[in-house]
Enzyme design. Structure first.
Site, PDB file in Angstrom:
ATOM      1  N   SER A 136       0.857  -1.183   0.000  1.00  0.00           N
ATOM      2  CA  SER A 136       0.000   0.000   0.000  1.00  0.00           C
ATOM      3  C   SER A 136       0.886   1.224   0.000  1.00  0.00           C
ATOM      4  O   SER A 136       2.037   1.168   0.446  1.00  0.00           O
ATOM      5  CB  SER A 136      -0.896   0.003   1.244  1.00  0.00           C
ATOM      6  OG  SER A 136      -1.507   1.277   1.437  1.00  0.00           O
ATOM      7  N   TYR A 149      -2.191  -0.791  10.496  1.00  0.00           N
ATOM      8  CA  TYR A 149      -2.262  -1.123   9.069  1.00  0.00           C
ATOM      9  C   TYR A 149      -1.026  -0.625   8.328  1.00  0.00           C
ATOM     10  O   TYR A 149      -0.392  -1.387   7.585  1.00  0.00           O
ATOM     11  CB  TYR A 149      -3.518  -0.516   8.449  1.00  0.00           C
ATOM     12  CG  TYR A 149      -3.589  -0.726   6.956  1.00  0.00           C
ATOM     13  CD1 TYR A 149      -3.911  -1.974   6.435  1.00  0.00           C
ATOM     14  CD2 TYR A 149      -3.311   0.310   6.065  1.00  0.00           C
ATOM     15  CE1 TYR A 149      -3.953  -2.186   5.063  1.00  0.00           C
ATOM     16  CE2 TYR A 149      -3.352   0.108   4.697  1.00  0.00           C
ATOM     17  CZ  TYR A 149      -3.672  -1.137   4.194  1.00  0.00           C
ATOM     18  OH  TYR A 149      -3.699  -1.340   2.846  1.00  0.00           O
TER      19      TYR A 149
END
Length: 258
Positions: A136, A149
């Site tokens: 990501s 995350y």
């Protein structure tokens, strides 16, 4: 002759499902092993691709799932042409909004599961095969209110970059795929299910899953080490190389309130 396969995690929806469709169109494979928890959605995917698709309903936060996969690989001894670790999830919120279980599951799915499956698959991979670790743009800097995350994706990003060098002489290509927000997957809706969803109000310039997958497969085919499939994640990666983390977090504090 060994069966040529792709292994895709998180294949029941989002990027994982789209990668299955993309490989179905792009590659000549004997079979796609589609791994996810939701068996009914995997069964639906079977009718959406022309390549033979094997649904493997497993929860990758459970270590027992890897015993099943290990046995399956040993039994079939396939030629793994693609490994795509697309399973993952995030939670938006302050530390007090996110349960300990969710923290553990994020780490297990985003980090341990990707590493474990990569370790299991590598003995069945050879020159010209490809690993896509779906990271990501969150991997490029610390993100308050996405702390676990973003940390988990930073782990996977660093793992991918180092593994690429280890495997370089064997001709196995590793690409870390680092997209920005994606508007048409379940990720944002899942991430916002916390005590207070106002931590991030909007998701401007979000990408679409088809665009991300198309770019990622092109980059992987070219042997690119890091795929940033979109202008926002590309600019973010460049900026994070030169701007100190504290300043980047300050910019993030402003942007998330827009």
């Amino acid at each position: 002759m060994k069966k040529k396969i792709a292994i895709i995690t998180g294949a029941s929806s989002g990027l994982g499902r789209e990668f299955a469709r993309g490989l179905d169109e792009k590659e000549k494979l004997d079979e796609i092993w589609a791994i996810a928890r939701r068996e009914e959605l995997l069964d639906e995917l079977c009718s959406q691709v022309s390549t033979s698709l094997r649904p493997i309903p497993l929860d990758l936060t459970q270590k027992e799932s890897f015993e099943v996969l290990h046995s399956l690989l040993q039994e079939e001894e396939p030629d793994v042409r693609y490994l795509i670790n697309a399973a993952g999830f995030g939670k938006i919120g302050s530390w007090k909004d996110i349960s300990l279980q969710d923290c553990d599951d994020m780490i297990d799915l985003n980090c341990r599961a990707a590493v474990d499956l990569t370790q299991l698959a590598l003995p069945y991979m050879s020159k010209g095969t490809r690993i896509l670790e779906i990271c990501s743009t969150a991997a490029f800097q610390p993100f308050p209110y996405l702390n676990v995350y973003s940390a988990s994706k930073a782990f996977l990003y660093r793992y991918s970059r180092a593994l690429r060098i280890e495997l370089f002489g064997e001709g196995i290509h590793v690409t870390a795929v680092c997209p920005y927000w994606i508007k048409d997957t379940e990720f944002i809706d899942t991430a916002k299910k916390t005590a207070d969803s106002s931590y991030i109000r909007h998701f401007p310039l979000a990408s679409r899953e088809k665009t991300v997958v198309r770019h990622a497969l092109i980059d992987a085919g070219l042997g690119v080490p890091v795929s940033t499939p979109g202008i926002v994640c590309t600019l973010h990666r460049i900026a994070a190389k030169f701007i100190p983390g504290e300043i980047m977090m300050g910019i993030w504090a402003l942007l998330r309130r827009i």
